[in-house]
Design a protein around this motif. Structure first.
Motif, PDB file in Angstrom:
ATOM      1  N   LEU A 128      36.566  20.423  -1.974  1.00 39.20           N
ATOM      2  CA  LEU A 128      36.634  20.593  -0.522  1.00 39.20           C
ATOM      3  C   LEU A 128      36.890  22.052  -0.144  1.00 39.20           C
ATOM      4  O   LEU A 128      37.712  22.720  -0.761  1.00 39.20           O
ATOM      5  N   GLU A 129      36.187  22.541   0.855  1.00 38.58           N
ATOM      6  CA  GLU A 129      36.571  23.825   1.445  1.00 38.58           C
ATOM      7  C   GLU A 129      36.994  23.587   2.886  1.00 38.58           C
ATOM      8  O   GLU A 129      37.874  24.259   3.409  1.00 38.58           O
ATOM      9  N   ASP A 130      36.345  22.606   3.516  1.00 34.71           N
ATOM     10  CA  ASP A 130      36.711  22.233   4.876  1.00 34.71           C
ATOM     11  C   ASP A 130      37.551  20.959   4.801  1.00 34.71           C
ATOM     12  O   ASP A 130      37.054  19.900   4.450  1.00 34.71           O
ATOM     13  N   VAL A 131      38.842  21.100   5.117  1.00 39.13           N
ATOM     14  CA  VAL A 131      39.710  19.916   5.054  1.00 39.13           C
ATOM     15  C   VAL A 131      39.930  19.322   6.448  1.00 39.13           C
ATOM     16  O   VAL A 131      40.835  18.529   6.675  1.00 39.13           O
ATOM     17  N   GLY A 132      39.107  19.776   7.406  1.00 39.67           N
ATOM     18  CA  GLY A 132      39.173  19.224   8.756  1.00 39.67           C
ATOM     19  C   GLY A 132      40.386  19.662   9.550  1.00 39.67           C
ATOM     20  O   GLY A 132      40.791  19.003  10.514  1.00 39.67           O
ATOM     21  N   ALA A 133      40.970  20.798   9.174  1.00 35.82           N
ATOM     22  CA  ALA A 133      42.193  21.245   9.857  1.00 35.82           C
ATOM     23  C   ALA A 133      41.890  22.019  11.139  1.00 35.82           C
ATOM     24  O   ALA A 133      40.819  22.611  11.293  1.00 35.82           O
ATOM     25  N   TYR A 134      42.857  21.982  12.027  1.00 39.94           N
ATOM     26  CA  TYR A 134      42.762  22.735  13.288  1.00 39.94           C
ATOM     27  C   TYR A 134      44.037  23.548  13.442  1.00 39.94           C
ATOM     28  O   TYR A 134      45.145  22.999  13.354  1.00 39.94           O
ATOM     29  N   PHE A 135      43.894  24.859  13.629  1.00 39.49           N
ATOM     30  CA  PHE A 135      45.086  25.716  13.716  1.00 39.49           C
ATOM     31  C   PHE A 135      44.734  26.960  14.544  1.00 39.49           C
ATOM     32  O   PHE A 135      44.263  27.966  14.020  1.00 39.49           O
ATOM     33  N   PRO A 136      44.933  26.887  15.855  1.00 43.05           N
ATOM     34  CA  PRO A 136      44.434  27.951  16.726  1.00 43.05           C
ATOM     35  C   PRO A 136      45.361  29.165  16.799  1.00 43.05           C
ATOM     36  O   PRO A 136      45.961  29.447  17.837  1.00 43.05           O
ATOM     37  N   HIS A 137      45.490  29.897  15.688  1.00 46.70           N
ATOM     38  CA  HIS A 137      46.368  31.074  15.657  1.00 46.70           C
ATOM     39  C   HIS A 137      45.730  32.208  14.881  1.00 46.70           C
ATOM     40  O   HIS A 137      44.849  31.986  14.055  1.00 46.70           O
ATOM     41  N   ARG A 138      46.245  33.428  15.153  1.00 48.36           N
ATOM     42  CA  ARG A 138      45.786  34.596  14.386  1.00 48.36           C
ATOM     43  C   ARG A 138      46.648  34.671  13.127  1.00 48.36           C
ATOM     44  O   ARG A 138      47.872  34.781  13.201  1.00 48.36           O
ATOM     45  N   VAL A 139      45.968  34.614  11.985  1.00 52.61           N
ATOM     46  CA  VAL A 139      46.664  34.429  10.717  1.00 52.61           C
ATOM     47  C   VAL A 139      46.227  35.477   9.692  1.00 52.61           C
ATOM     48  O   VAL A 139      45.061  35.841   9.616  1.00 52.61           O
ATOM     49  N   THR A 140      47.183  35.967   8.909  1.00 54.69           N
ATOM     50  CA  THR A 140      46.831  36.793   7.756  1.00 54.69           C
ATOM     51  C   THR A 140      47.376  36.116   6.507  1.00 54.69           C
ATOM     52  O   THR A 140      48.253  35.245   6.601  1.00 54.69           O
ATOM     53  N   TYR A 141      46.837  36.478   5.329  1.00 52.56           N
ATOM     54  CA  TYR A 141      47.208  35.761   4.112  1.00 52.56           C
ATOM     55  C   TYR A 141      47.695  36.709   3.019  1.00 52.56           C
ATOM     56  O   TYR A 141      47.017  37.675   2.683  1.00 52.56           O
ATOM     57  N   HIS A 142      48.868  36.415   2.482  1.00 51.15           N
ATOM     58  CA  HIS A 142      49.400  37.191   1.349  1.00 51.15           C
ATOM     59  C   HIS A 142      49.102  36.428   0.071  1.00 51.15           C
ATOM     60  O   HIS A 142      49.578  35.319  -0.121  1.00 51.15           O
ATOM     61  N   THR A 143      48.298  37.048  -0.802  1.00 49.98           N
ATOM     62  CA  THR A 143      47.970  36.404  -2.081  1.00 49.98           C
ATOM     63  C   THR A 143      49.133  36.637  -3.035  1.00 49.98           C
ATOM     64  O   THR A 143      49.284  37.713  -3.565  1.00 49.98           O
TER      65      THR A 143
END
Lengths: 261, 515
Positions: A128-143
């Motif tokens: 899966l890459e699309d898990v059907g989530a909804y999250f209307p925010h500006r997000v950054t990701y720390h690996t």
């Protein structure tokens, strides 16, 4: 699939929202989640601080608790933490062997093959890459370092985030540089750890994101703690929490929303 | 005025500098690290060294800028190599096999160097290496020698040793010369003056280099020209040169130096006598192995496809180059490293410095914080092993803890030294070496948590026990500064979230109960 959850000690006791969101998400996707209740800690903290004999009861307990996955009782073990996944894959066997516990080491090596960090499980195992989530925010990701360089989960978290409806993703400059936590490193070398955290926070703030997401609550405790102390206006959240909710059913963590007292 | 400040600067340590309230602008550069008695062990714990260097904002800026540049160059040059991973694997295997066949290969190397007119000496430790080098120089009746940049000679304090006996050793590598002129210590194994910027270099030249041109600007070209003119005189007058070695090839007795400036080649060809001090781990079995390392080393060290000058020499050639060649093969703790099956991988190191350039800890604290000539991730595993420093009273025993275990060094290492695993292994050796006696706060904490965290039931109790602390969090549900041991170190820059109202385990049990 029948998936056994290793909640991790830090999530169990301090950040239950990560494990709860993992359960919520996997159930929403139609899987069965089980929680083997004898589970404790993976032993990463003791191992990384050099206390191998003290890590052994933890490793033994983990191996014993999760051994049923080898008999097919569960299909996989999921861990909402890159560093614990890394520790289980690389350190458990190494420490057990060093301590002369060959059988535990052999079990640890077998368990490692069935143990996945959450984004890996979703993308590489469940496809899966699309898990059907909804999250209307500006997000950054720390690996986080250990998900990147020990568990080697690759870009699976970014692929998942890119399919979240409403999410505005901004890449984090120097995302792959350590945040300065390093478990007991932050206690043994507090000044250096603070300097590293300072860089990480500056990079996060530069993105203009309102939320920094990562797949490991130990790093998030460090980064989030700094962002809170400086009143930066940026929150930290676990990847599972971002993926758990849908437009119809937004997800909120029960244990952390309860009022004080 | 200048001489007063200069004299003062000589005596001052960084720590005193701020207290004496001397403006950096008066001298143009901060004093660096004073010459230690033992270059492997400068006497401070890593956290204390770091506390000091973290205050040096000029150094941190210089270092951040320089490591960024080298890292970017290195990545470009590595990315264009389709077989980089295969090369790393080859480099790792060659080195591992060499160490496994050490005695045999060293004897072969010695025989071949001797057969081609070289004179081989064996040195067990720093003292013997210094004595041998000095005895050769004494025979030649000279009072100055030129040097190729060498970590082996840094490790044994050769320059100091010779200076005490009336022999001045001139460093001819530009960065090493800057460090020497400033009475400083190197802070990187490839780029020793990485902590200095051009303004500081100019000021150091003006204060310390007798023949610095007047009205010299701080453009790198001008500085390099001044250094070049200064060094040329030394090259032409020196009768003896001292070098280290990047590689020693067992099957032919050949030695190699990889460098950028050509100063090394001057030293290797002009003087009458050449003395090379080589750590025994620099050995490779065959000439063919150069193929692998000449691709790995320059790219990893300076981000170049090939370094500008690569010199090979085999014994002596009548009428060409030095007519007398001495090779000092130095152990100085290396065979002790071999004794540890996990730690011995450290001996694969080809001293490229890639781990330093990538390390976020090194980037902030700089080389001097490690209190050894070997800084950064490789220093954190090499120094304590060379010294056998595992007692908690030994400052060098803090080095394996000077890492957040982020693993960036392992990925950057061209010979695949698993530095994070060795760090953890050395931490384990440390805790085992310090068991018994009065338990430390760590012994107590790790012992107690070991009893709780390996049992589901105990974790449940622990989770519940934390809930009352939630009140401390207040309406923000955040806990600020906690003035308790360890907690204070964590909370001086970070808030801690208040514990949750319910642990995951309780939530799960409630949910299961409702089903």
């Amino acid at each position: 699939m029948r998936i056994a959850l290793f909640a991790t000690c830090i999530s169990d006791v301090m950040f239950p929202q990560a494990a709860e969101a993992t359960v919520h998400l996997l159930e929403r996707l139609g899987h069965e989640v089980v929680f083997p209740e004898d589970q404790g800690c993976c032993g990463q903290m003791h191992t990384n601080t050099g206390y191998y004999p003290e890590a052994m009861p933890l490793i033994r307990n983990h191996v014993k608790t999760f051994a049923p996955v080898l008999d097919g009782e569960w299909d996989a073990i999921v861990v909402p933490s890159g560093s614990c996944t890394g520790s289980l894959r690389h350190q458990a066997e190494l420490v057990a062997r060093d301590q002369g516990e060959e059988q535990v080491a052999a079990y640890a090596a077998e368990l490692a093959k069935k143990t996945y960090d959450l984004p890996e499980l979703l993308v590489n195992v469940l496809g899966l890459e699309d898990v059907g989530a909804y999250f209307p925010h500006r997000v950054t990701y720390h690996t986080t370092c250990h998900s990147l360089r020990i568990a080697r989960i690759g870009d699976t978290p970014i692929r998942l985030l890119n399919h979240v409806d409403g999410l505005d993703f901004v890449p984090l400059p120097e995302a792959d540089v350590c945040c300065g936590f390093g478990g007991t490193f932050s206690l043994k070398n507090p000044e250096t750890s603070a300097a590293m955290l300072s860089d990480k926070m500056a990079n996060i703030v530069s993105t203009g994101a309102e939320i920094v997401v990562a797949g490991d609550y130990s790093c998030l405790m460090n980064i989030g703690g700094g962002l809170s102390r400086t009143r930066s206006g940026v929150r930290s959240m676990h990847l599972a929490e971002v993926l758990a909710g849908t437009k119809e059913e937004p997800w909120t963590a029960p244990a952390t929303t309860t009022k004080v007292g | 005025m200048t001489s007063t400040i200069e004299n003062l600067a000589k005596k001052l340590k960084i720590r005193d500098w701020a207290e004496k309230d001397i403006e950096a602008s008066e001298l143009g550069w901060y004093p660096g690290h004073e010459q230690p008695e033992d270059p492997l062990r400068w006497g401070q714990r890593f956290p204390d060294g770091a506390k000091e260097t973290l205050q040096n904002t000029q150094m941190r800026r210089n270092l951040g800028y320089a490591t960024d540049k080298i890292r970017t160059k290195r990545n470009t040059r590595v990315d264009e190599m389709p077989d980089w991973e295969a090369l790393r694997e080859a480099g790792s295997n060659i080195k591992r096999n060499t160490v496994a066949r050490w005695p045999e290969l060293l004897e072969q190397f010695e025989a071949n160097v001797t057969a081609r007119g070289g004179i081989v000496h064996w040195a067990r430790d720093a003292k013997e290496a210094n004595e041998i080098a000095y005895s050769i120089i004494k025979q030649k009746q000279v009072d100055e020698v030129v040097k190729v940049k060498s970590m082996a000679t840094q490790e044994i304090n050769l320059n100091e040793y010779l200076s005490e006996r009336g022999v001045q050793a001139w460093e001819t590598d530009l960065a090493e010369m800057i460090v020497q002129l400033a009475d400083d210590m190197p802070s990187h194994i490839v780029v020793p003056a990485i902590h200095r910027n051009r303004a500081e270099v100019k000021a150091i030249f003006e204060a310390r280099m007798g023949d610095a041109p007047e009205n010299m600007g701080n453009e790198p070209r001008e500085l390099a020209m001044a250094a070049r003119a200064h060094l040329r005189k030394k090259f032409l007058s020196a009768k003896v040169a001292i070098s280290g070695a990047n590689m020693g090839i067992a099957e032919s007795g050949t030695l190699a130096i990889f460098e950028s400036e050509g100063n090394g080649r001057m030293c290797l060809t002009l003087p009458e006598t050449l003395i090379t001090i080589m750590g025994i781990e620099k050995l490779v079995p065959s000439y063919e192995d150069i193929e692998v390392f000449s691709q790995l080393l320059p790219r990893s060290a300076t981000g170049e496809r090939m370094n500008p000058y690569t010199s090979f020499w085999t014994g002596v050639t009548p009428g060409d180059g030095p007519q007398e060649f001495h090779l000092i093969l130095m152990d100085n703790g290396r065979t002790d490293v071999l004794a540890d099956p996990v730690g011995r991988e450290t001996l694969k190191c080809i001293r490229c410095g890639a781990c330093m350039n990538i390390c976020p800890v090194y980037r902030h604290v700089g080389g001097h914080a490690y209190n050894s000539v070997y800084p950064g991730p490789i220093g954190a595993i090499l120094t304590p092993q060379l010294l056998g420093s595992f007692d908690h009273n030994d400052p060098a025993s803090t080095l394996p803890f000077a890492s957040s275990l982020c693993g960036a060094c392992y990925d950057a290492c061209p010979v695949k030294i698993d530095i994070p695993t060795i760090l953890v292994h050395l931490r384990h050796r440390y805790t085992e070496a310090n068991r018994g006696g009065v338990p430390s706060i760590w012994d107590v904490g790790m012992g107690a948590t070991s009893k709780i965290m390996g049992k589901g039931k105990a974790m449940e109790v622990a989770g519940k026990a934390l809930h009352p602390a939630r009140v401390i969090g207040g309406p923000r549900r955040r806990i600020g500064h906690i003035p308790l041991p360890l907690a204070k170190d964590w909370t001086f820059v970070r808030d801690v979230p208040a514990p949750p109202a319910q642990s995951f385990r309780e939530w799960w049990n409630d949910r299961e109960g409702e089903k």
